[in-house]
Design a protein around this motif. Structure first.
Motif, mmCIF file in Angstrom:
data_model
loop_
_atom_site.group_PDB
_atom_site.id
_atom_site.type_symbol
_atom_site.label_atom_id
_atom_site.label_comp_id
_atom_site.label_asym_id
_atom_site.label_seq_id
_atom_site.Cartn_x
_atom_site.Cartn_y
_atom_site.Cartn_z
ATOM 1 N N GLN A 114 0.923 -1.254 0.029
ATOM 2 C CA GLN A 114 -0.047 -0.047 -0.036
ATOM 3 C C GLN A 114 0.716 1.235 -0.008
ATOM 4 O O GLN A 114 1.894 1.107 0.516
ATOM 5 N N THR A 115 0.415 2.321 -0.593
ATOM 6 C CA THR A 115 1.087 3.339 -0.882
ATOM 7 C C THR A 115 0.291 4.678 -0.431
ATOM 8 O O THR A 115 -0.832 4.742 -0.501
ATOM 9 N N VAL A 117 0.680 8.680 -1.266
ATOM 10 C CA VAL A 117 1.257 9.632 -2.478
ATOM 11 C C VAL A 117 0.967 10.894 -2.244
ATOM 12 O O VAL A 117 -0.126 11.389 -2.159
ATOM 13 N N VAL A 124 6.410 9.735 -1.722
ATOM 14 C CA VAL A 124 5.794 8.440 -1.519
ATOM 15 C C VAL A 124 6.166 7.700 -0.368
ATOM 16 O O VAL A 124 7.285 7.563 0.082
ATOM 17 N N GLU A 126 5.565 3.917 1.078
ATOM 18 C CA GLU A 126 5.052 2.641 0.896
ATOM 19 C C GLU A 126 5.410 1.587 1.964
ATOM 20 O O GLU A 126 6.576 1.558 2.562
ATOM 21 N N TYR A 141 -2.977 2.241 -5.713
ATOM 22 C CA TYR A 141 -2.888 3.557 -6.232
ATOM 23 C C TYR A 141 -4.269 4.500 -6.045
ATOM 24 O O TYR A 141 -5.111 4.119 -5.905
#
Length: 141
Positions: A114-115, A117, A124, A126, A141
Motif C-alpha cells: 500500500q502507498t 502519495v 511516496v 510505501e 494507487y
C-alpha cells in the motif's frame, strides 16, 4: 386487437418455456462458487508489514519501524511539509501543506504494497514487504 392479444400470448408462452431445469440450477450454483474461488484462494495472503519507506524523488529518505509509535516531520528546502505518524502498526500523513490534501485523506495504511502519495511534494510512503513477502505485494494507487 387480435395481434396484441396474440403477441401477449407468445410472450407468456416464451416465459413458460424458459423455466430452469435442475441441471441449470446446479450449473448456476457451480459458476457462482467458481467466481469466488480466486478470492478464497488469494484473498487472505496479504499480510501486514513491519516497516515502511519514505521516498522523495525516488530516493529513500527514511525507513519507519511500524512496531514503534513515532512522529516524523519531513520538510524540504522549498518549504514543503509533511507530518508522518506511525501508530498501532500503521502509518499515515496527518498533515501536509499541499493544496489537494489527498495524502492526508488516504488515512492509515499497513498492508504490504500500500502507498500514500503526495504528488505536489513528490513524496511516496510505501509499506514494504517483510523478508520474502514480495510476491504478496498489493499494488495500491
Amino acid at each position: 386487437m387480435n395481434t396484441t392479444k396474440g403477441k401477449l400470448q407468445n410472450i407468456l408462452t416464451s416465459i413458460k418455456t424458459l423455466r430452469m431445469k435442475p441441471l441449470d440450477f446446479i450449473l448456476v450454483i457451480c459458476l457462482m462458487v467458481a467466481s469466488f474461488t480466486p478470492f478464497l484462494l488469494l484473498g487472505g495472503e496479504h499480510g501486514t508489514s513491519r516497516q515502511a519507506q519514505l521516498r522523495v524523488n525516488s530516493q529513500v529518505i527514511k525507513t519507519f519501524d511500524l512496531t514503534k509509535d513515532q512522529t516524523y516531520t519531513y520538510q524540504d528546502a522549498d518549504g514543503d511539509i509533511n507530518k508522518i505518524e506511525v501508530r498501532d502498526g500503521r502509518i499515515a500523513i496527518v498533515y501536509a501543506n499541499c493544496g489537494d490534501q489527498i495524502c492526508v485523506r488516504k488515512g492509515f495504511i499497513n498492508q504490504t504494497g500500500q502507498t500514500i502519495v503526495c504528488l505536489p511534494h513528490k513524496l511516496v510512503i510505501e509499506v514494504m514487504p517483510s523478508g520474502n513477502d514480495d510476491e504478496n505485494r498489493i499494488i495500491d494507487y
